[in-house]
Design an enzyme around this catalytic site. Structure first.
Site, PDB file in Angstrom:
ATOM      1  N   GLY A  53       7.597   3.411   2.665  1.00  0.00           N
ATOM      2  CA  GLY A  53       8.012   4.272   3.762  1.00  0.00           C
ATOM      3  C   GLY A  53       9.432   4.768   3.573  1.00  0.00           C
ATOM      4  N   GLY A  54       9.934   5.467   4.577  1.00  0.00           N
ATOM      5  CA  GLY A  54      11.272   6.025   4.501  1.00  0.00           C
ATOM      6  C   GLY A  54      12.360   4.988   4.339  1.00  0.00           C
ATOM      7  N   ASP A  79      10.769  14.847  10.821  1.00  0.00           N
ATOM      8  CA  ASP A  79      10.290  14.602   9.456  1.00  0.00           C
ATOM      9  C   ASP A  79       8.775  14.743   9.380  1.00  0.00           C
ATOM     10  OD1 ASP A  79      10.573  14.051   6.759  1.00  0.00           O
ATOM     11  OD2 ASP A  79      10.444  11.882   7.022  1.00  0.00           O
ATOM     12  N   ILE A 119       0.814  -1.216   0.000  1.00  0.00           N
ATOM     13  CA  ILE A 119       0.000   0.000   0.000  1.00  0.00           C
ATOM     14  C   ILE A 119       0.848   1.267   0.000  1.00  0.00           C
ATOM     15  CG2 ILE A 119      -2.009  -1.054   1.086  1.00  0.00           C
ATOM     16  CD1 ILE A 119      -1.062   0.106   3.757  1.00  0.00           C
ATOM     17  N   GLY A 120       2.165   1.114   0.074  1.00  0.00           N
ATOM     18  CA  GLY A 120       3.009   2.310   0.081  1.00  0.00           C
ATOM     19  C   GLY A 120       4.461   1.985   0.292  1.00  0.00           C
TER      20      GLY A 120
END
Length: 358
Positions: A48-49, A161, A45-46
């Site tokens: 991340g860093g 962040d 779904i994505g």
């Protein structure tokens, strides 16, 4: 000397991890592999860093699993720090860590079904625009969660962040701060007085990074306040952060402030939106010493704006906006006004009473 300091910081994190009580559920890699269909792309779904994020079900609960990339530079240290920080944090406006598989670099979070604030401001997935009432409330919630981090004991935490992509929204659009993996433990004496702390490397995201921190490597709690100011301007405009402070200042000078507001909202309360804009510009001052105090100046003003939002929402809408349990604790004077929906939000109140950091 630099290497020695970094080694000391790493040892501090590891020692705290080994000496702390386990506050999260430990999952085996087999459980996570089975739940994610062996990290299938359809579950992703994505990104991340420091690794991909997958949606799956664990213990019959929808969760988001963040996986540390093997090639992520310094990723392992950030991962260990995020476990340490999040396993101690219990707050309505912080993403809840449900579990982890430390051996394989996996974090298991509560699933936030409405995505990020960035998603909603830019209507990804063709979602309807957030109302101004929702936006005022979300601004207050972000500041409340951030103040909680800054007031953490024994040492305050700086997020470093903060951005709309790291503000997640649950099914009731309650906002929660995520991605604290870049946070650093800042000595109280620094946070309370000098508000500066020299870092070994610059972290964060362009446009949201404190200019002083970017130039000097000096970090403090007001570094997050700068990021907060940019986020608030985006909440008002639903625009890119690039040059946003300049555009706002020019619009106010020219008397065209109303043209800066998100046109998807037709009933903006002009005076209150202007107040939020001016507060945002104060937060995003280039010099750290010129930025307002989060707890003494920023949050009280946001609470007033939030109260206005609640007064202009019908009871059903107020529940849909999910008046957060944390807000009820911060503004106890309004608990009586919300008594008629207490039964609907009792679960959230029970959670908030146990949301403390030890």
């Amino acid at each position: 000397m630099k290497a020695l300091k970094e080694a000391e910081e790493k040892n501090k994190i590891l020692n705290k991890l080994s000496n702390s009580d386990v506050r999260y559920r430990k999952y085996t890699i087999e459980e996570i592999e089975s739940a994610t269909d062996y990290f299938a792309q359809t579950r992703k779904i994505g990104e991340g860093g420091y690794g991909p994020v997958y949606k799956c079900y664990l213990d019959h609960t929808p969760v988001a699993v963040k996986v540390l990339r093997p090639d992520a530079t310094h990723g392992r240290q950030q991962f260990q720090q995020e476990i340490e920080v999040l396993s101690c944090i219990r707050h309505p406006n912080m993403v809840l860590l449900l579990g982890a598989c430390p051996e394989y670099g996996c974090l298991v979070y509560e699933f936030m079904s409405n995505g990020s604030l960035d998603d909603r401001l830019f209507h990804r997935g063709k979602t309807p625009p957030l109302s101004w009432q929702q936006r005022f409330r979300i601004a207050s919630e972000i500041a409340t969660g951030l103040l909680f981090l800054h007031q953490s004991k024994p040492e305050p935490l700086v997020h470093r962040d903060l951005k709309p992509g790291n503000i997640l929204l649950d099914r009731n659009f309650v906002s929660k701060i995520s991605d604290v993996g870049l946070a650093r433990l800042v000595p109280p004496s620094v946070a309370d007085t000098v508000t500066q702390y020299r870092m070994t490397s610059t972290a964060g995201t362009f446009c949201y990074i404190d200019p002083e921190y970017q130039q000097t490597g000096m970090l403090g709690v007001k570094s997050d306040v700068y990021s907060l100011g940019i986020i608030f301007l985006q909440i008002l405009t639903a625009r890119s952060p690039m040059g946003l402070t300049h555009y706002f200042e020019r619009a106010i000078e020219k008397g065209t402030f109303n043209e800066m507001l998100d046109p998807a909202i037709h009933d903006w309360p002009f005076d209150e939106a202007m107040r939020l804009a001016n507060l945002s510009l104060q937060c995003s001052e280039l010099r750290r010493k010129d930025r307002p105090d989060l707890g003494k100046v920023v949050l009280p003003e946001l609470e007033r704006l939030r109260a206005l939002a609640e007064e202009n929402s019908c009871p059903s809408l107020m529940y849909n906006l999910n008046i957060s349990p944390n807000h009820s604790q911060v503004s106890l004077s309004r608990v009586s006004q919300l008594a008629y929906i207490t039964s609907l939000t009792s679960i959230h109140y029970q959670i908030s009473l146990t949301c403390t950091i030890s």
